[in-house]
Design a protein around this motif. Structure first.
Motif, PDB file in Angstrom:
ATOM      1  N   ASP A  24      46.902  40.023  37.570  1.00 12.68           N
ATOM      2  CA  ASP A  24      46.011  39.190  38.202  1.00 12.68           C
ATOM      3  C   ASP A  24      46.279  40.014  39.164  1.00 12.68           C
ATOM      4  O   ASP A  24      45.698  40.045  40.356  1.00 12.68           O
ATOM      5  CB  ASP A  24      46.074  38.156  38.085  1.00 12.68           C
ATOM      6  CG  ASP A  24      47.611  37.849  38.484  1.00 12.68           C
ATOM      7  OD1 ASP A  24      48.573  38.760  38.003  1.00 12.68           O
ATOM      8  OD2 ASP A  24      47.445  37.169  38.167  1.00 12.68           O
ATOM      9  N   SER A  25      47.924  40.638  39.744  1.00 10.12           N
ATOM     10  CA  SER A  25      47.823  40.886  41.592  1.00 10.12           C
ATOM     11  C   SER A  25      46.679  41.926  42.073  1.00 10.12           C
ATOM     12  O   SER A  25      47.039  42.713  43.127  1.00 10.12           O
ATOM     13  CB  SER A  25      49.251  41.441  41.262  1.00 10.12           C
ATOM     14  OG  SER A  25      49.587  42.413  40.712  1.00 10.12           O
ATOM     15  N   PHE A  26      46.327  42.397  40.903  1.00  5.50           N
ATOM     16  CA  PHE A  26      45.858  43.779  41.061  1.00  5.50           C
ATOM     17  C   PHE A  26      43.739  43.858  40.665  1.00  5.50           C
ATOM     18  O   PHE A  26      43.238  44.578  41.523  1.00  5.50           O
ATOM     19  CB  PHE A  26      45.943  45.183  40.296  1.00  5.50           C
ATOM     20  CG  PHE A  26      47.417  45.968  40.285  1.00  5.50           C
ATOM     21  CD1 PHE A  26      47.621  46.795  41.689  1.00  5.50           C
ATOM     22  CD2 PHE A  26      48.344  45.445  39.495  1.00  5.50           C
ATOM     23  CE1 PHE A  26      48.964  46.849  42.040  1.00  5.50           C
ATOM     24  CE2 PHE A  26      49.527  46.431  39.856  1.00  5.50           C
ATOM     25  CZ  PHE A  26      50.108  46.615  40.978  1.00  5.50           C
ATOM     26  N   THR A  27      43.715  43.366  39.871  1.00  4.64           N
ATOM     27  CA  THR A  27      42.503  43.028  38.910  1.00  4.64           C
ATOM     28  C   THR A  27      41.509  41.851  40.294  1.00  4.64           C
ATOM     29  O   THR A  27      40.221  41.795  41.079  1.00  4.64           O
ATOM     30  CB  THR A  27      42.340  42.396  37.966  1.00  4.64           C
ATOM     31  OG1 THR A  27      42.367  40.899  37.812  1.00  4.64           O
ATOM     32  CG2 THR A  27      42.429  43.279  36.722  1.00  4.64           C
ATOM     33  N   ILE A  28      42.373  41.335  41.833  1.00 11.11           N
ATOM     34  CA  ILE A  28      42.154  40.228  41.899  1.00 11.11           C
ATOM     35  C   ILE A  28      41.349  40.916  43.013  1.00 11.11           C
ATOM     36  O   ILE A  28      40.229  40.545  44.043  1.00 11.11           O
ATOM     37  CB  ILE A  28      43.406  40.168  43.536  1.00 11.11           C
ATOM     38  CG1 ILE A  28      42.249  38.686  43.914  1.00 11.11           C
ATOM     39  CG2 ILE A  28      43.957  40.716  44.109  1.00 11.11           C
ATOM     40  CD1 ILE A  28      42.170  37.885  43.097  1.00 11.11           C
ATOM     41  N   VAL A  29      41.681  43.035  43.382  1.00 13.34           N
ATOM     42  CA  VAL A  29      40.468  43.295  44.010  1.00 13.34           C
ATOM     43  C   VAL A  29      39.407  43.418  43.963  1.00 13.34           C
ATOM     44  O   VAL A  29      37.739  43.096  44.346  1.00 13.34           O
ATOM     45  CB  VAL A  29      40.951  45.083  44.309  1.00 13.34           C
ATOM     46  CG1 VAL A  29      40.201  46.078  45.083  1.00 13.34           C
ATOM     47  CG2 VAL A  29      42.405  44.925  44.710  1.00 13.34           C
ATOM     48  N   ARG A  30      39.091  43.841  41.942  1.00 14.40           N
ATOM     49  CA  ARG A  30      37.756  43.761  41.493  1.00 14.40           C
ATOM     50  C   ARG A  30      36.785  42.324  41.901  1.00 14.40           C
ATOM     51  O   ARG A  30      35.826  42.408  41.867  1.00 14.40           O
ATOM     52  CB  ARG A  30      37.785  44.368  40.143  1.00 14.40           C
ATOM     53  CG  ARG A  30      36.482  44.357  39.468  1.00 14.40           C
ATOM     54  CD  ARG A  30      35.528  45.779  40.629  1.00 14.40           C
ATOM     55  NE  ARG A  30      35.510  46.550  40.155  1.00 14.40           N
ATOM     56  CZ  ARG A  30      35.013  47.793  40.702  1.00 14.40           C
ATOM     57  NH1 ARG A  30      34.044  46.978  42.112  1.00 14.40           N
ATOM     58  NH2 ARG A  30      35.104  48.859  40.298  1.00 14.40           N
TER      59      ARG A  30
END
Length: 352
Positions: free
Chosen positions: A113-119
Motif C-alpha cells: 500500500d505504500s506504493f499503490t497509494i500512487v495510483r
C-alpha cells in the motif's frame, strides 16, 4: 506516535527505507556538472514565452512538459506519505512519476500500500514501476501489475550495493535486463541511481535491446554516502565522489541518442538545469531529492507551488535562448568550462 500494530515499524526493509529518507536530506552531491555548460547569450529576442511549446515524447507517450518525478521511496509508513504527496503533485501538473524499488513489496504484501497509494492518488497518471536488475521477467510483470504501471524502471546500482551493508552485486544483471526487455508488455527504461552512465554501459544496454535510459548522474542524492553512513565504521567514505556527473553522462550518451532516448536526472535543482539537460539531448528531466527536501521543509502546498513556478519559468528560459521547442533548443550555441572540454577530449567525445 506510529501504530505499533502496523507491519512497517518491525520490518527491516521499512527501517532501511526510513533511514534512506532521513539521510537523503543530508547527503547530496557537489554539483551535477551542468553549471559548466553555458548558453551563448543572445541580445535580440525572436521568440516570446507565449510561443514556446514544452511538449516532449518518451516511453511511447507525449507529455505536455519535460519534467517527471523520479524514483524515491516506498516500503514504509513515511514512504507511503511521501508517495501520496508526490502523486498529488504529479496529477496536478500531468507529470510522469516513478516509485521507489518494489523489490521488497513483491515478497512482503504488507508493504504494497505504500506504493499503490500512487495510483490511488493519481488514477489517470503515467506511473513507472521500479525493480532491481536482479529480478526476473515474472517479477517485473508483477511489479507492473501492482501499480497498473504504464512503464517499468530497472535500476542499476553497483556502487550502492557495494557500500550497503545488506548489498550484493551479481554479474548476471545484463542477462536479466535483456530478458525483461524482451518480454515486457510496457516500455522499459534502465536507470542509474546517481552515479551516471558511461558510453560503454550504454553500448552494453543497447546491445540487449534497451532503447531508453535514465543516466541519473552524480550531483544529486548520494547513495555511496548514505549507505556508508549506515555501515559500521564508515569504511567506504572514499567513494563519496565516485561516478560521472549528469553533464558528463549526457556527453557520454551522444552516440546512444542517435537511436535511443535519454532521460536525465541527478542533482536537478532549478529550471536552468532542466534547460541545459534538454539542450544536451535529454527528452525528459527527472527531479527527486530536491522535491523530497522541499516536502520536508515546506510541505505539499509549498512544493506544489515550487513545481508551478518551474513550469512557469521554463517557457521564459526557452524564449531567452530563442527556442520555440526542444528541437530548436538543441540548435542553440553553447560554451564550455575547461574542465568539461578536457573531459570530452580525454574520453574522445564530441561536444554537442
Amino acid at each position: 506516535m506510529p501504530d505499533t500494530k502496523h507491519p512497517y515499524p518491525n520490518n527491516p526493509y521499512s527501517r532501511r527505507k526510513d533511514e534512506h529518507i532521513a539521510l537523503a536530506t543530508r547527503f547530496t552531491g557537489n554539483g551535477n556538472g551542468l553549471t559548466d555548460v553555458h548558453f551563448v547569450h543572445q541580445s535580440i529576442p525572436t521568440v516570446a514565452a507565449t510561443q514556446v511549446d514544452l511538449s516532449t515524447h518518451f516511453l511511447g507517450r507525449q507529455f505536455p512538459t519535460p519534467l517527471y518525478i523520479n524514483a524515491m521511496t516506498g516500503g514504509s509508513a513515511k514512504g507511503k506519505e511521501i508517495n501520496g504527496q508526490l502523486a498529488q503533485i504529479a496529477g496536478r501538473f500531468h507529470l510522469p512519476m516513478a516509485v521507489g524499488s518494489l523489490s521488497a513489496a513483491l515478497s512482503i504484501p504488507a508493504l504494497t500500500d505504500s506504493f499503490t497509494i500512487v495510483r490511488e492518488k493519481n488514477p489517470d497518471g503515467f506511473i513507472l514501476a521500479n525493480i532491481g536488475a536482479d529480478k526476473s521477467p515474472a517479477e517485473a510483470r508483477r511489479a507492473v501489475a501492482l501499480l497498473a504501471a504504464d512503464a517499468l524502471q530497472i535500476h542499476v546500482n553497483t556502487v550502492q550495493e557495494t557500500v550497503m551493508p545488506e548489498g550484493h552485486v551479481a554479474t548476471d544483471w545484463l542477462t536479466h535486463i535483456a530478458a525483461i526487455v524482451q518480454e515486457s508488455a510496457v516500455p522499459v527504461v534502465v536507470k542509474e541511481v546517481g552515479f551516471g552512465m558511461s558510453q560503454e554501459t550504454l553500448l552494453q544496454l543497447a546491445a540487449v535491446g534497451v532503447t531508453t535510459v535514465d543516466i541519473s548522474g552524480r550531483g544529486g542524492t548520494n547513495f555511496a554516502a548514505i549507505e556508508n553512513a549506515r555501515r559500521p565504521g564508515h569504511t567506504y567514505d572514499y567513494l563519496a565522489d565516485w561516478g560521472l556527473t549528469t553533464a558528463q553522462s549526457l556527453l557520454e550518451s551522444q552516440s546512444f541518442q542517435k537511436k535511443g532516448t535519454v532521460l536525465a536526472s541527478g542533482g536537478i535543482t532549478n529550471p536552468l538545469d532542466v534547460l541545459t539537460a534538454l539542450r544536451l539531448g535529454a527528452a525528459g528531466v527527472g527531479v527527486a531529492g530536491f522535491l523530497l527536501r522541499s516536502l520536508m521543509h515546506v510541505g505539499l502546498n509549498g512544493t506544489s507551488d515550487l513545481v508551478s513556478t518551474w513550469l512557469d519559468q521554463l517557457p521564459a528560459l526557452f524564449a531567452l535562448v530563442n527556442a520555440r521547442d526542444i528541437t530548436e533548443l538543441r540548435r542553440q550555441p553553447l560554451w564550455w568550462e575547461p574542465e568539461m572540454s578536457n573531459y570530452a577530449q580525454q574520453r574522445h567525445l564530441s561536444l554537442p
